[in-house]
Design a protein around this motif. Structure first.
Motif, short mmCIF file in Angstrom:
data_model
loop_
_atom_site.label_atom_id
_atom_site.label_comp_id
_atom_site.label_asym_id
_atom_site.label_seq_id
_atom_site.Cartn_x
_atom_site.Cartn_y
_atom_site.Cartn_z
N VAL A 323 -5.19 -43.93 -12.15
CA VAL A 323 -6.48 -43.23 -12.11
C VAL A 323 -7.44 -43.74 -13.19
O VAL A 323 -8.65 -43.75 -12.99
CB VAL A 323 -6.27 -41.69 -12.19
CG1 VAL A 323 -5.81 -41.25 -13.56
CG2 VAL A 323 -7.52 -40.95 -11.80
N ASN A 324 -6.91 -44.18 -14.33
CA ASN A 324 -7.83 -44.68 -15.37
C ASN A 324 -7.59 -46.16 -15.69
O ASN A 324 -8.07 -46.66 -16.72
CB ASN A 324 -7.78 -43.80 -16.63
CG ASN A 324 -6.38 -43.70 -17.22
OD1 ASN A 324 -5.53 -44.55 -16.94
ND2 ASN A 324 -6.14 -42.68 -18.01
N THR A 325 -6.85 -46.85 -14.84
CA THR A 325 -6.68 -48.31 -15.05
C THR A 325 -7.03 -49.04 -13.75
O THR A 325 -8.20 -49.25 -13.46
CB THR A 325 -5.25 -48.66 -15.53
OG1 THR A 325 -4.30 -48.07 -14.64
CG2 THR A 325 -5.00 -48.17 -16.95
N SER A 326 -6.02 -49.36 -12.95
CA SER A 326 -6.26 -50.21 -11.77
C SER A 326 -7.25 -49.59 -10.78
O SER A 326 -7.95 -50.30 -10.07
CB SER A 326 -4.94 -50.51 -11.06
OG SER A 326 -4.30 -49.31 -10.68
N HIS A 327 -7.30 -48.26 -10.69
CA HIS A 327 -8.11 -47.62 -9.65
C HIS A 327 -9.32 -46.87 -10.21
O HIS A 327 -9.92 -46.06 -9.52
CB HIS A 327 -7.23 -46.69 -8.79
CG HIS A 327 -6.34 -47.45 -7.85
ND1 HIS A 327 -5.34 -48.29 -8.32
CD2 HIS A 327 -6.33 -47.57 -6.50
CE1 HIS A 327 -4.74 -48.86 -7.29
NE2 HIS A 327 -5.31 -48.44 -6.18
N VAL A 330 -12.34 -47.12 -8.02
CA VAL A 330 -12.24 -46.74 -6.61
C VAL A 330 -12.75 -45.30 -6.46
O VAL A 330 -12.31 -44.40 -7.18
CB VAL A 330 -10.76 -46.83 -6.12
CG1 VAL A 330 -10.64 -46.44 -4.65
CG2 VAL A 330 -10.21 -48.23 -6.36
N PRO A 331 -13.70 -45.06 -5.52
CA PRO A 331 -14.22 -43.68 -5.34
C PRO A 331 -13.07 -42.70 -5.11
O PRO A 331 -12.08 -43.03 -4.44
CB PRO A 331 -15.12 -43.80 -4.10
CG PRO A 331 -15.46 -45.26 -3.99
CD PRO A 331 -14.32 -46.02 -4.60
N GLU A 332 -13.24 -41.47 -5.66
CA GLU A 332 -12.14 -40.51 -5.68
C GLU A 332 -11.55 -40.25 -4.29
O GLU A 332 -10.32 -40.25 -4.12
CB GLU A 332 -12.64 -39.20 -6.30
CG GLU A 332 -11.53 -38.23 -6.60
CD GLU A 332 -12.03 -36.95 -7.25
OE1 GLU A 332 -13.05 -37.01 -7.97
OE2 GLU A 332 -11.40 -35.91 -7.01
N ALA A 333 -12.43 -40.05 -3.30
CA ALA A 333 -11.94 -39.72 -1.96
C ALA A 333 -11.10 -40.87 -1.41
O ALA A 333 -10.04 -40.66 -0.81
CB ALA A 333 -13.11 -39.42 -1.03
N ARG A 335 -9.54 -43.15 -3.18
CA ARG A 335 -8.32 -43.25 -3.97
C ARG A 335 -7.26 -42.27 -3.45
O ARG A 335 -6.10 -42.61 -3.26
CB ARG A 335 -8.64 -42.98 -5.44
CG ARG A 335 -7.44 -43.00 -6.36
CD ARG A 335 -7.84 -42.98 -7.80
NE ARG A 335 -8.68 -41.87 -8.19
CZ ARG A 335 -8.28 -40.61 -8.36
NH1 ARG A 335 -7.02 -40.30 -8.17
NH2 ARG A 335 -9.13 -39.67 -8.73
N ARG A 336 -7.69 -41.05 -3.18
CA ARG A 336 -6.75 -40.04 -2.67
C ARG A 336 -6.24 -40.45 -1.30
O ARG A 336 -5.06 -40.28 -0.99
CB ARG A 336 -7.43 -38.68 -2.57
CG ARG A 336 -7.66 -38.05 -3.93
CD ARG A 336 -8.22 -36.64 -3.75
NE ARG A 336 -8.85 -36.20 -4.97
CZ ARG A 336 -8.20 -35.78 -6.05
NH1 ARG A 336 -6.89 -35.75 -6.03
NH2 ARG A 336 -8.85 -35.41 -7.12
N ARG A 337 -7.15 -40.99 -0.48
CA ARG A 337 -6.74 -41.41 0.87
C ARG A 337 -5.66 -42.49 0.77
O ARG A 337 -4.75 -42.57 1.60
CB ARG A 337 -7.96 -41.96 1.62
CG ARG A 337 -7.79 -42.03 3.13
CD ARG A 337 -9.00 -42.65 3.80
NE ARG A 337 -9.23 -44.01 3.37
CZ ARG A 337 -8.53 -45.06 3.77
NH1 ARG A 337 -7.56 -44.88 4.64
NH2 ARG A 337 -8.79 -46.25 3.32
N LEU A 338 -5.72 -43.32 -0.28
CA LEU A 338 -4.74 -44.39 -0.46
C LEU A 338 -3.43 -43.86 -1.07
O LEU A 338 -2.50 -44.62 -1.31
CB LEU A 338 -5.30 -45.50 -1.36
CG LEU A 338 -6.50 -46.29 -0.81
CD1 LEU A 338 -7.06 -47.23 -1.86
CD2 LEU A 338 -6.11 -47.08 0.44
N GLY A 339 -3.41 -42.54 -1.35
CA GLY A 339 -2.19 -41.93 -1.87
C GLY A 339 -2.05 -42.07 -3.38
O GLY A 339 -0.97 -41.86 -3.93
N VAL A 340 -3.17 -42.41 -4.04
CA VAL A 340 -3.13 -42.58 -5.49
C VAL A 340 -3.68 -41.30 -6.13
O VAL A 340 -4.89 -41.13 -6.30
CB VAL A 340 -3.94 -43.83 -5.93
CG1 VAL A 340 -3.83 -44.03 -7.43
CG2 VAL A 340 -3.46 -45.06 -5.17
N GLY A 341 -2.76 -40.39 -6.46
CA GLY A 341 -3.14 -39.09 -6.99
C GLY A 341 -3.51 -39.14 -8.46
O GLY A 341 -3.22 -40.12 -9.17
N ASP A 342 -4.13 -38.04 -8.95
CA ASP A 342 -4.56 -37.97 -10.36
C ASP A 342 -3.37 -38.02 -11.30
O ASP A 342 -3.49 -38.49 -12.43
CB ASP A 342 -5.29 -36.64 -10.61
CG ASP A 342 -6.58 -36.56 -9.81
OD1 ASP A 342 -6.94 -37.55 -9.17
OD2 ASP A 342 -7.19 -35.47 -9.83
#
Ligand code: PLP
Length: 368
Positions: A323-327, A330-333, A335-342
């Protein structure tokens, strides 16, 4: 007889001298060395080793993974400026394809591990994938996609950085070009930046001209370090495979941990595909900390043996939060769609003893 060192010497020169004009003119035809932006013997030593590891006819080294990817894409798209790109690629590749390539007249269409059969249709220059992906380690069927790419007249490019050539051989599975951020596992010690592109002699010849003109060749000193790193790649990766799988299984049994992502776990959605196309599952894993971002921050900040740092693939383990490095870009929505949670934590597992890593994680999870 001149001295014959075992490792390749660091040929730290920008240019080469000639005995006479006949020799210079041979070098112009690439029989001999002219200028280190074209070729350099230390760089060639690393390239030969990468060709042997990947099973490629030829390899070129670049000053970073992004220099390798951007130069290879320009070479691959020169005649058919249409790119099919997997949406889950490394952020730098994503930005390049989403923002820069279209300005050069490249048409880009995006796909996901499930949707590629509907998207990869019609003439194109390149199909680009990364498998396993960062950070949820989704896998894409390389052999099936190679067939689809070839039906479009396209070359299949596989960024094999996460898998390494020890765990996955894209060229043997039908891909045309294998790329690496050699900054990661190939170098293996967090002390260099480099990229590699391996493929057929014909493609690499075309790529060579692009490298010469875009200027992205690797420098001799990191080429020496890369060559040395490659000497131990197989033993490092074997150990990282074993430790990462054991840690992933242990994490999955912890009540204080949510979902664990590792392609070696039967719970991973692509476990069967990974078991089929990989010979080892790799040293990367990710896990969710229930409680979201703040709870995950407490975990990574409490780790002592495992440093908080971006990047991956070295002898020392590293932890970070996508969430604070590779992504971060990436817009939050999305990012979540890609399965990358907070609350997702990514671990690059090094060569330390399993117990030392497990104890550090257990302590940080308990403290958080
Ligand atoms: N490909 C992957 C999968 C990566 O993780 C990275 C970097 O993090 C790159 C390419 C880019 O490589 P570099 O940072 O060496 O330019």
């Amino acid at each position: 007889m001149p001295p014959r060192p075992l490792p390749p010497p660091i040929v730290a020169t920008s240019n080469f001298r000639f005995a006479d004009t006949a020799e210079l003119e041979r070098a112009l035809r690439r029989d001999g060395h002219m200028y280190s932006r074209w070729d350099n013997p230390t760089v060639e030593a690393a390239e030969a080793r990468v060709s042997a590891l990947t099973g490629a006819e030829a390899t070129l080294c670049f000053g970073s993974g992004m220099a390798a990817i951007s130069t290879a894409l320009l070479a691959g798209l020169a005649e058919r400026p249409r790119l099919y790109c997997q949406a889950q690629v490394y952020g730098g590749t994503y930005e390049l394809a989403a923002e820069l390539l279209p300005r050069w007249g490249v048409e880009v269409a995006w796909f996901e591990p499930e949707t590629w059969p509907d998207v990869v249709r019609g003439e194109a220059g390149v199909v680009f994938i990364e498998t396993p992906t960062n950070p949820t380690l989704r896998c894409v069927d390389v052999a099936a996609l190679a067939e689809a790419a070839h039906a479009c007249g396209a070359l299949l490019f596989v960024d094999n950085t996460f898998a390494t050539p020890i765990n996955q051989r894209p060229l043997a599975l039908g891909a045309d070009v294998e790329l690496h951020s050699a900054t990661k596992y190939l170098g293996g010690h967090h002390d260099l930046l480099a990229g590699t592109v391996s493929g057929s002699r014909a493609f690499v010849e075309r790529l060579w001209r692009h490298r010469k003109l875009l200027g992205g060749i690797l420098d001799p000193f990191p080429a020496f370090l890369l060559h040395r790193g490659l000497e131990t790649l197989e033993v490092r990766v074997a150990r990282q495979n074993a430790t990462a799988l054991a840690l992933a299984a242990w994490l999955e049994a912890q009540p204080s941990v949510g979902r664990v992502f590792h392609p070696g776990l039967p719970s991973h959605p692509d476990h069967a595909l990974a078991a089929r196309q990989m010979t080892g599952f790799g040293g990367m894993l990710a896990f969710e900390v229930p409680g979201g971002r703040d709870a995950a921050v407490r975990v990574v900040d409490a780790l002592e043996a495992i440093p908080l740092a971006a990047s991956l693939g070295g002898t020392g383990s590293l932890a970070c939060m996508p969430v604070n490095t590779s992504h971060v870009g990436v817009p939050e929505a999305e990012r979540r769609r890609l399965g990358v949670g907070d609350g997702l934590v990514r671990l690059s597992v090094g060569v330390e003893p399993l117990e030392a890593l497990r104890d550090d994680l257990a302590r940080a999870l308990a403290q958080a």
